[in-house]
Design a protein around this motif. Structure first.
Motif, PDB file in Angstrom:
ATOM      1  N   UNK A  44       0.809  -1.219   0.000  1.00  0.00           N
ATOM      2  CA  UNK A  44       0.000   0.000   0.000  1.00  0.00           C
ATOM      3  C   UNK A  44       0.846   1.275   0.000  1.00  0.00           C
ATOM      4  N   UNK A  45       2.102   1.198   0.406  1.00  0.00           N
ATOM      5  CA  UNK A  45       2.939   2.404   0.412  1.00  0.00           C
ATOM      6  C   UNK A  45       3.173   2.962  -0.991  1.00  0.00           C
ATOM      7  N   UNK A  46       3.003   2.115  -2.006  1.00  0.00           N
ATOM      8  CA  UNK A  46       3.194   2.558  -3.385  1.00  0.00           C
ATOM      9  C   UNK A  46       1.870   2.783  -4.122  1.00  0.00           C
ATOM     10  N   UNK A  47       0.766   2.854  -3.370  1.00  0.00           N
ATOM     11  CA  UNK A  47      -0.571   3.013  -3.950  1.00  0.00           C
ATOM     12  C   UNK A  47      -1.215   4.273  -3.379  1.00  0.00           C
ATOM     13  N   UNK A  48      -1.904   5.038  -4.218  1.00  0.00           N
ATOM     14  CA  UNK A  48      -2.675   6.169  -3.710  1.00  0.00           C
ATOM     15  C   UNK A  48      -4.113   6.192  -4.223  1.00  0.00           C
ATOM     16  N   UNK A  49      -4.459   5.210  -5.043  1.00  0.00           N
ATOM     17  CA  UNK A  49      -5.788   5.149  -5.639  1.00  0.00           C
ATOM     18  C   UNK A  49      -6.297   3.716  -5.579  1.00  0.00           C
ATOM     19  N   UNK A  50      -7.570   3.554  -5.208  1.00  0.00           N
ATOM     20  CA  UNK A  50      -8.193   2.238  -5.175  1.00  0.00           C
ATOM     21  C   UNK A  50      -9.498   2.304  -5.970  1.00  0.00           C
ATOM     22  N   UNK A  51      -9.729   1.264  -6.767  1.00  0.00           N
ATOM     23  CA  UNK A  51     -10.953   1.167  -7.568  1.00  0.00           C
ATOM     24  C   UNK A  51     -11.674  -0.100  -7.153  1.00  0.00           C
ATOM     25  N   UNK A  52     -12.974   0.039  -6.905  1.00  0.00           N
ATOM     26  CA  UNK A  52     -13.774  -1.114  -6.527  1.00  0.00           C
ATOM     27  C   UNK A  52     -15.184  -0.976  -7.064  1.00  0.00           C
ATOM     28  N   UNK A  53     -15.842  -2.112  -7.180  1.00  0.00           N
ATOM     29  CA  UNK A  53     -17.212  -2.131  -7.639  1.00  0.00           C
ATOM     30  C   UNK A  53     -18.187  -1.862  -6.510  1.00  0.00           C
ATOM     31  N   UNK A  54     -19.434  -1.659  -6.869  1.00  0.00           N
ATOM     32  CA  UNK A  54     -20.475  -1.324  -5.893  1.00  0.00           C
ATOM     33  C   UNK A  54     -20.687  -2.434  -4.871  1.00  0.00           C
ATOM     34  N   UNK A  78     -15.551   4.272  -6.701  1.00  0.00           N
ATOM     35  CA  UNK A  78     -16.526   3.198  -6.657  1.00  0.00           C
ATOM     36  C   UNK A  78     -17.296   3.226  -7.965  1.00  0.00           C
ATOM     37  N   UNK A  79     -17.215   2.138  -8.731  1.00  0.00           N
ATOM     38  CA  UNK A  79     -17.953   2.045  -9.985  1.00  0.00           C
ATOM     39  C   UNK A  79     -19.388   1.639  -9.666  1.00  0.00           C
ATOM     40  N   UNK A  80     -20.318   2.529  -9.963  1.00  0.00           N
ATOM     41  CA  UNK A  80     -21.719   2.288  -9.639  1.00  0.00           C
ATOM     42  C   UNK A  80     -22.620   3.078 -10.582  1.00  0.00           C
ATOM     43  N   UNK A  81     -23.817   2.558 -10.793  1.00  0.00           N
ATOM     44  CA  UNK A  81     -24.809   3.298 -11.576  1.00  0.00           C
ATOM     45  C   UNK A  81     -25.717   4.111 -10.658  1.00  0.00           C
ATOM     46  N   UNK A  82     -25.557   3.934  -9.347  1.00  0.00           N
ATOM     47  CA  UNK A  82     -26.348   4.705  -8.388  1.00  0.00           C
ATOM     48  C   UNK A  82     -25.847   6.139  -8.328  1.00  0.00           C
ATOM     49  N   UNK A  83     -26.750   7.055  -8.034  1.00  0.00           N
ATOM     50  CA  UNK A  83     -26.391   8.464  -7.908  1.00  0.00           C
ATOM     51  C   UNK A  83     -26.080   8.745  -6.440  1.00  0.00           C
ATOM     52  N   UNK A  84     -24.800   8.672  -6.072  1.00  0.00           N
ATOM     53  CA  UNK A  84     -24.362   8.864  -4.697  1.00  0.00           C
ATOM     54  C   UNK A  84     -23.438  10.077  -4.667  1.00  0.00           C
ATOM     55  N   UNK A  85     -23.612  10.910  -3.649  1.00  0.00           N
ATOM     56  CA  UNK A  85     -22.795  12.118  -3.520  1.00  0.00           C
ATOM     57  C   UNK A  85     -21.371  11.755  -3.099  1.00  0.00           C
ATOM     58  N   UNK A  86     -20.401  12.313  -3.811  1.00  0.00           N
ATOM     59  CA  UNK A  86     -18.992  12.082  -3.500  1.00  0.00           C
ATOM     60  C   UNK A  86     -18.659  12.601  -2.102  1.00  0.00           C
ATOM     61  N   UNK A  87     -17.641  11.985  -1.505  1.00  0.00           N
ATOM     62  CA  UNK A  87     -17.084  12.496  -0.255  1.00  0.00           C
ATOM     63  C   UNK A  87     -15.679  12.999  -0.566  1.00  0.00           C
ATOM     64  N   UNK A  88     -14.953  13.389   0.459  1.00  0.00           N
ATOM     65  CA  UNK A  88     -13.604  13.919   0.248  1.00  0.00           C
ATOM     66  C   UNK A  88     -12.714  12.893  -0.463  1.00  0.00           C
ATOM     67  N   UNK A  89     -12.776  11.633  -0.039  1.00  0.00           N
ATOM     68  CA  UNK A  89     -11.872  10.656  -0.645  1.00  0.00           C
ATOM     69  C   UNK A  89     -12.578   9.477  -1.310  1.00  0.00           C
TER      70      UNK A  89
END
Length: 177
Positions: A44-54, A78-89
């Motif tokens: 994780x020390x070499x990672x700053x972005x994570x992608x995941x499904x719903x 987060x890959x999703x078709x739902x309309x969810x408000x983004x947060x800071x991260x």
């Protein structure tokens, strides 16, 4: 330098990332008293972005870490078709995975972690966008469940870069040839 896209995930010996109920409560090594992060901090020390499904996102917030977002130090998509408000991260996106990865690779940053689930991984494989596969195989046979790799994407030749055993878990790191 291009940001690497890394699949970092665990699977059962028979190739499942979750049981037939979608649970991952079977994840663990031979000795249940054994305490280790199994290389996670190093990864994780070499990672700053994570992608995941719903589905993976919902499993994390509903079962695995209800009180705190486990990847708060990373930018999450987060890959999703739902309309969810983004947060800071956490950004909730409804877009093609290849386009998202291309966009992220144009930005400065560290590696990009494909966390799951099976549908997201399958899309990444079909689009040939995974640079490294970090697959930890656990000493359990589930018999049925959610497969790590789907069908229909064709053959992909990989080269073993590193293998490590710890508490009965085997972690293999593979790169595209």
């Amino acid at each position: 330098m291009k940001r690497k896209v890394i699949l970092y995930i665990s699977q059962s010996l028979d190739g499942f990332i979750a049981d037939d109920q979608g649970s991952v409560d079977w994840i663990g090594g031979n000795d249940h008293e054994y305490v280790s992060d199994y290389g996670y901090e190093s990864f994780i020390k070499d990672v700053d972005t994570v992608i995941l499904g719903a589905n993976t996102y919902k499993q994390i917030i509903c079962e695995l870490s209800k009180d705190k977002w486990v990847y708060e130090d990373l930018q999450s998509y987060v890959l999703t078709s739902e309309n969810i408000k983004d947060t800071v991260n956490i950004k909730y996106v409804n877009m093609n995975i290849k386009e998202l990865i291309h966009q992220l690779q144009q930005e400065k940053g560290k590696n990009i972690w494909i966390c799951g689930g099976a549908h997201v991984i399958d899309q990444c494989i079909k689009e040939h966008i995974i640079d490294e596969y970090h697959i930890t195989t656990l000493p359990v046979i589930l018999g049925k469940g959610i497969r790590l790799f789907g069908e229909g994407h064709g053959k992909i030749k990989l080269k073993l870069k590193k293998v490590k055993e710890e508490n009965g878990l085997i972690q293999g790191i593979y790169i595209n040839q």
